[in-house]
Design a protein around this motif. Structure first.
Motif, PDB file in Angstrom:
ATOM      1  N   ARG A   1      -4.648   6.297  12.394  1.00  0.00           N
ATOM      2  CA  ARG A   1      -4.418   7.381  11.441  1.00  0.00           C
ATOM      3  C   ARG A   1      -5.497   7.409  10.349  1.00  0.00           C
ATOM      4  NH1 ARG A   1      -1.806   7.770   6.000  1.00  0.00           N
ATOM      5  NH2 ARG A   1      -0.127   6.339   6.607  1.00  0.00           N
ATOM      6  N   PHE A   2      -5.772   6.263   9.742  1.00  0.00           N
ATOM      7  CA  PHE A   2      -6.788   6.237   8.673  1.00  0.00           C
ATOM      8  C   PHE A   2      -8.168   6.562   9.246  1.00  0.00           C
ATOM      9  CE2 PHE A   2      -3.570   3.419   6.535  1.00  0.00           C
ATOM     10  CZ  PHE A   2      -3.308   4.283   5.480  1.00  0.00           C
TER      11      PHE A   2
ATOM     12  N   ARG B   1       1.038  -1.079  12.185  1.00  0.00           N
ATOM     13  CA  ARG B   1      -0.326  -1.079  11.617  1.00  0.00           C
ATOM     14  C   ARG B   1      -1.359  -0.573  12.627  1.00  0.00           C
ATOM     15  NH1 ARG B   1       0.661  -6.996   8.989  1.00  0.00           N
ATOM     16  NH2 ARG B   1       1.938  -6.278   7.230  1.00  0.00           N
TER      17      ARG B   1
ATOM     18  N   ASP C   1       3.325  -6.704  12.225  1.00  0.00           N
ATOM     19  CA  ASP C   1       3.830  -5.336  12.099  1.00  0.00           C
ATOM     20  C   ASP C   1       3.008  -4.430  13.019  1.00  0.00           C
ATOM     21  OD1 ASP C   1       4.529  -2.796  11.389  1.00  0.00           O
ATOM     22  OD2 ASP C   1       4.060  -2.988   9.255  1.00  0.00           O
TER      23      ASP C   1
ATOM     24  N   ASN D   1      -7.467  -0.596   1.919  1.00  0.00           N
ATOM     25  CA  ASN D   1      -6.172  -0.349   1.275  1.00  0.00           C
ATOM     26  C   ASN D   1      -5.748  -1.510   0.380  1.00  0.00           C
ATOM     27  OD1 ASN D   1      -5.974   1.983   2.698  1.00  0.00           O
ATOM     28  ND2 ASN D   1      -4.467   1.257   4.189  1.00  0.00           N
TER      29      ASN D   1
ATOM     30  N   ARG E   1      -1.449  -9.380   1.611  1.00  0.00           N
ATOM     31  CA  ARG E   1      -0.373  -8.931   2.513  1.00  0.00           C
ATOM     32  C   ARG E   1      -0.584  -7.493   2.958  1.00  0.00           C
ATOM     33  NH1 ARG E   1       2.781  -4.806   0.483  1.00  0.00           N
ATOM     34  NH2 ARG E   1       2.494  -4.638  -1.760  1.00  0.00           N
ATOM     35  N   ARG E   2      -1.551  -6.800   2.354  1.00  0.00           N
ATOM     36  CA  ARG E   2      -1.780  -5.398   2.676  1.00  0.00           C
ATOM     37  C   ARG E   2      -2.492  -5.261   4.015  1.00  0.00           C
ATOM     38  NH1 ARG E   2      -0.689  -2.102  -1.854  1.00  0.00           N
ATOM     39  NH2 ARG E   2       0.131  -3.415  -3.520  1.00  0.00           N
ATOM     40  N   ASP E   3      -2.501  -4.054   4.580  1.00  0.00           N
ATOM     41  CA  ASP E   3      -2.965  -3.939   5.971  1.00  0.00           C
ATOM     42  C   ASP E   3      -4.487  -3.977   6.151  1.00  0.00           C
ATOM     43  OD1 ASP E   3      -3.056  -1.420   4.819  1.00  0.00           O
ATOM     44  OD2 ASP E   3      -1.840  -0.423   6.338  1.00  0.00           O
TER      45      ASP E   3
ATOM     46  N   ARG F   1       8.148  -5.683  12.545  1.00  0.00           N
ATOM     47  CA  ARG F   1       8.023  -4.590  11.595  1.00  0.00           C
ATOM     48  C   ARG F   1       8.414  -4.999  10.165  1.00  0.00           C
ATOM     49  NH1 ARG F   1       5.969  -1.259   8.797  1.00  0.00           N
ATOM     50  NH2 ARG F   1       7.064   0.481   7.894  1.00  0.00           N
TER      51      ARG F   1
ATOM     52  N   GLY G   1      -3.670  -0.081  -3.824  1.00  0.00           N
ATOM     53  CA  GLY G   1      -3.604   0.426  -2.452  1.00  0.00           C
ATOM     54  C   GLY G   1      -4.296   1.759  -2.240  1.00  0.00           C
ATOM     55  N   GLY G   2      -3.610   2.647  -1.536  1.00  0.00           N
ATOM     56  CA  GLY G   2      -4.202   3.916  -1.088  1.00  0.00           C
ATOM     57  C   GLY G   2      -4.838   4.745  -2.194  1.00  0.00           C
TER      58      GLY G   2
ATOM     59  N   ARG H   1      -1.364   3.010  12.173  1.00  0.00           N
ATOM     60  CA  ARG H   1      -1.931   3.311  10.861  1.00  0.00           C
ATOM     61  C   ARG H   1      -3.460   3.225  10.912  1.00  0.00           C
ATOM     62  NH1 ARG H   1       1.001   3.125   5.999  1.00  0.00           N
ATOM     63  NH2 ARG H   1      -0.584   1.894   4.943  1.00  0.00           N
TER      64      ARG H   1
ATOM     65  N   SER I   1      -2.340  10.880  -2.316  1.00  0.00           N
ATOM     66  CA  SER I   1      -1.007  11.466  -2.121  1.00  0.00           C
ATOM     67  C   SER I   1      -0.008  10.874  -3.121  1.00  0.00           C
ATOM     68  CB  SER I   1      -0.535  11.270  -0.688  1.00  0.00           C
ATOM     69  OG  SER I   1      -0.493   9.904  -0.387  1.00  0.00           O
ATOM     70  N   ASP I   2      -0.187   9.626  -3.512  1.00  0.00           N
ATOM     71  CA  ASP I   2       0.691   9.033  -4.526  1.00  0.00           C
ATOM     72  C   ASP I   2      -0.045   7.900  -5.234  1.00  0.00           C
ATOM     73  OD1 ASP I   2       0.719   7.355  -2.276  1.00  0.00           O
ATOM     74  OD2 ASP I   2       2.681   8.106  -1.660  1.00  0.00           O
TER      75      ASP I   2
ATOM     76  N   ARG J   1      -8.311   3.469  -3.045  1.00  0.00           N
ATOM     77  CA  ARG J   1      -9.220   3.896  -1.961  1.00  0.00           C
ATOM     78  C   ARG J   1      -9.625   5.361  -2.157  1.00  0.00           C
ATOM     79  NH1 ARG J   1      -5.411   4.571   2.355  1.00  0.00           N
ATOM     80  NH2 ARG J   1      -5.229   6.627   1.423  1.00  0.00           N
TER      81      ARG J   1
HETATM   82  P1  ATP Z   1      -1.482   7.642   2.172  1.00  0.00           P
HETATM   83  O1  ATP Z   1      -2.632   8.289   1.518  1.00  0.00           O
HETATM   84  O2  ATP Z   1      -1.222   8.172   3.503  1.00  0.00           O
HETATM   85  O3  ATP Z   1      -0.257   7.544   1.307  1.00  0.00           O
HETATM   86  P2  ATP Z   1      -1.645   4.838   1.696  1.00  0.00           P
HETATM   87  O4  ATP Z   1      -2.758   3.871   1.925  1.00  0.00           O
HETATM   88  O5  ATP Z   1      -1.260   5.097   0.285  1.00  0.00           O
HETATM   89  O6  ATP Z   1      -1.992   6.157   2.450  1.00  0.00           O
HETATM   90  P3  ATP Z   1       1.084   4.112   2.109  1.00  0.00           P
HETATM   91  O7  ATP Z   1       1.852   4.117   3.380  1.00  0.00           O
HETATM   92  O8  ATP Z   1       1.462   5.062   1.034  1.00  0.00           O
HETATM   93  O9  ATP Z   1      -0.431   4.286   2.510  1.00  0.00           O
HETATM   94  O10 ATP Z   1       1.155   2.622   1.552  1.00  0.00           O
HETATM   95  C1  ATP Z   1       0.622   2.237   0.314  1.00  0.00           C
HETATM   96  C2  ATP Z   1      -0.092   0.897   0.449  1.00  0.00           C
HETATM   97  O11 ATP Z   1       0.822  -0.106   0.872  1.00  0.00           O
HETATM   98  C3  ATP Z   1      -1.216   0.876   1.464  1.00  0.00           C
HETATM   99  O12 ATP Z   1      -2.432   1.343   0.944  1.00  0.00           O
HETATM  100  C4  ATP Z   1      -1.267  -0.593   1.836  1.00  0.00           C
HETATM  101  O13 ATP Z   1      -1.949  -1.345   0.867  1.00  0.00           O
HETATM  102  C5  ATP Z   1       0.200  -0.994   1.792  1.00  0.00           C
HETATM  103  N1  ATP Z   1       0.884  -0.823   3.099  1.00  0.00           N
HETATM  104  C6  ATP Z   1       1.584   0.267   3.529  1.00  0.00           C
HETATM  105  N2  ATP Z   1       2.080   0.058   4.747  1.00  0.00           N
HETATM  106  C7  ATP Z   1       1.703  -1.164   5.117  1.00  0.00           C
HETATM  107  C8  ATP Z   1       1.915  -1.954   6.287  1.00  0.00           C
HETATM  108  N3  ATP Z   1       2.613  -1.497   7.325  1.00  0.00           N
HETATM  109  N4  ATP Z   1       1.390  -3.201   6.307  1.00  0.00           N
HETATM  110  C9  ATP Z   1       0.680  -3.685   5.258  1.00  0.00           C
HETATM  111  N5  ATP Z   1       0.441  -2.986   4.142  1.00  0.00           N
HETATM  112  C10 ATP Z   1       0.951  -1.742   4.066  1.00  0.00           C
END
Ligand code: ATP
Ligand code: MG
Length: 409
Positions: free
Chosen positions: A162-163, A156, A153, A114, A108-110, A92, A25-26, A159, A38-39, A29
């Motif tokens: 935001r991105f 998104r 959801d 990501n 399933r990711r957004d 949601r 995920g994030g 989000r 951030s994590d 990226r």
């Molecule tokens: P950030 O840098 O702000 O933490 P992030 O991409 O890591 O951004 P998170 O909210 O920490 O966002 O979520 C981690 C991952 O989980 C995302 O990168 C995405 O793949 C998935 N994810 C988070 N929220 C959703 C959502 N509402 N719907 C689908 N996938 C999601």
């Protein structure tokens, strides 16, 4: 150890035990964009029970949905079992999750950017969703059909904005038009969750672009009913003039800079912010224009200066003046104010009152609202520099008491 090193340590232990484990995920990226993440989240084909067995200290709060938190050294790593989600009846939260493989988990990711994984052992990006191509193009695009994904959801949609704001990426046209046609449904999302995304958008230096997207998509009006076009146009100009780093309260006050205070404060209720944040925003909006007043009494100036929000009020007013076509005069007034403040030097802004309530009662004042008024007027005289010693204050209070006749019977 850094967060990243801790996550990799977790991945290596899972791999040694025969499981597939990847960064997900994030953080993937952000690594590809060479920005700090951030994590660092881990995704694996190990079931939550397997994960729990392999690590000594874990938190199992989300185990039912496949998420286990591992406590290692002084860090926490989120380990999620590959899964698909279904049955988003409330717009949601999924009601069903099914444990699967990496490719389905990506699905399933957004957004495509990501949806990638990284194998730190083989040093390879695993990309089932063409995320890398969109990263190169600078595009936010939903994985799968945009309309369907937003209907699962609605958060998104925010989000995406935001991105787009944080990364300076465009939103791909089909994704964008799905946001515009579903914007009204953002009200299904709780105020608290909306506030988290809104904060990330508005504290970002690119905030005015983010705010314009909120307006153009219809999200702003859906979140804040009655947020008219003239308000949003002015908002973008004011947000554009703020310094880079600002607090959420100042950014929100700037978003509402063209609105009546009461309207703005009512709309902020929707976000369920803390009391102190609401107070901060209300102060900024209520006191708009006051710093431009050259005739402001010294006592009032000192009180505003001593308060916690002066810097933000100054910054808001400066941004408002710069955003207005006729704002030059106000800028001059603000410069004069700065000089006046410099000339005050090291004077104490909030000195202790020369006399307290007991002293005033001893002088013959009757307890009650009159006493409060006396104390306040006396304090103003003190801040103005008219009263400098307790003796002067006593004399002043006695004259005041005779004039107002609120002495004890
Ligand atoms: P950030 O840098 O702000 O933490 P992030 O991409 O890591 O951004 P998170 O909210 O920490 O966002 O979520 C981690 C991952 O989980 C995302 O990168 C995405 O793949 C998935 N994810 C988070 N929220 C959703 C959502 N509402 N719907 C689908 N996938 C999601
Ligand atoms: Mg994250």
């Amino acid at each position: 150890m850094t967060n990243k090193q801790t996550a990799i340590k977790v991945i290596k232990r899972l791999s040694r035990n025969g499981f597939q484990a990847l960064l997900a995920g994030g953080c993937v990226r952000d690594m590809l964009l060479r920005r700090p993440a951030s994590d660092y989240d881990v995704a694996t084909n190990a079931q939550p029970d397997d994960v729990i067995k392999l690590f000594r200290r874990t938190l199992k709060v989300g185990a039912k949905f496949g998420v286990v938190i591992i406590l290692l050294e002084d860090k926490q790593v989120e380990v999620a079992t590959f899964r698909t989600e279904a049955g988003y009846a409330d717009g949601r939260h999924p009601s069903v999750v099914k444990f699967t493989g990496a490719a389905e988990d990506a699905g399933r990711r957004d957004f495509t950017i990501n949806g990638m994984f990284y194998d730190p052992v083989k040093e390879k990006v695993i990309d089932y969703v063409d995320g890398r191509a969109d990263l190169k193009k600078g595009l936010i695009r939903t994985i799968g059909k945009a309309k369907e994904r937003f209907n699962e959801d609605y958060l998104r949609m925010l989000r995406a904005v935001r991105f787009s704001t944080q990364l300076g990426f465009a939103i791909e046209p089909t994704t964008w038009s799905a946001i515009c046609s579903n914007a009204k449904k953002i009200t299904k999302i709780s105020g608290e969750r909306i506030a988290i995304e809104l904060e990330a958008i508005l504290v970002n230096p690119n905030r005015s672009v983010g705010a314009s997207m909120l307006t153009k998509s219809g999200l702003a009006k859906a979140i804040f009913p009655g947020f008219a076009k003239k308000y949003s146009e002015f908002a973008a100009n004011v947000l554009d003039q703020l310094r880079k780093k600002v607090d959420f309260a100042l950014a929100l006050a700037s978003l509402f800079a063209g609105c009546p205070t009461e309207f703005a404060c009512q709309r902020c209720q929707i976000l369920k912010l803390s009391r102190s944040r609401n107070k901060h925003i209300k102060f900024l909006l209520t006191n708009r224009g006051k710093l431009l007043d050259d005739q402001m009494a010294l006592s009032r100036l000192k009180m505003v200066l001593a308060g916690p929000y002066f810097q933000d009020l100054y910054e808001l007013q400066r941004a408002i003046q710069k955003a207005r076509p006729d704002g030059a005069e106000g800028i001059t007034a603000l410069t004069r104010l700065r000089k006046k403040i410099r000339d005050l030097g090291d004077v104490e802004l909030r000195p202790k009152p020369l006399l307290n309530g007991h002293d005033l009662i001893r002088l013959g004042a009757a307890p009650g609202p009159g006493l409060g008024q006396l104390a306040q007027e006396m304090y103003i005289a003190q801040l103005e520099g008219k009263l400098q010693t307790p003796a002067q204050a006593r004399q002043w209070a006695q004259t005041w008491l005779q004039k107002h006749k609120i002495v004890q019977k």
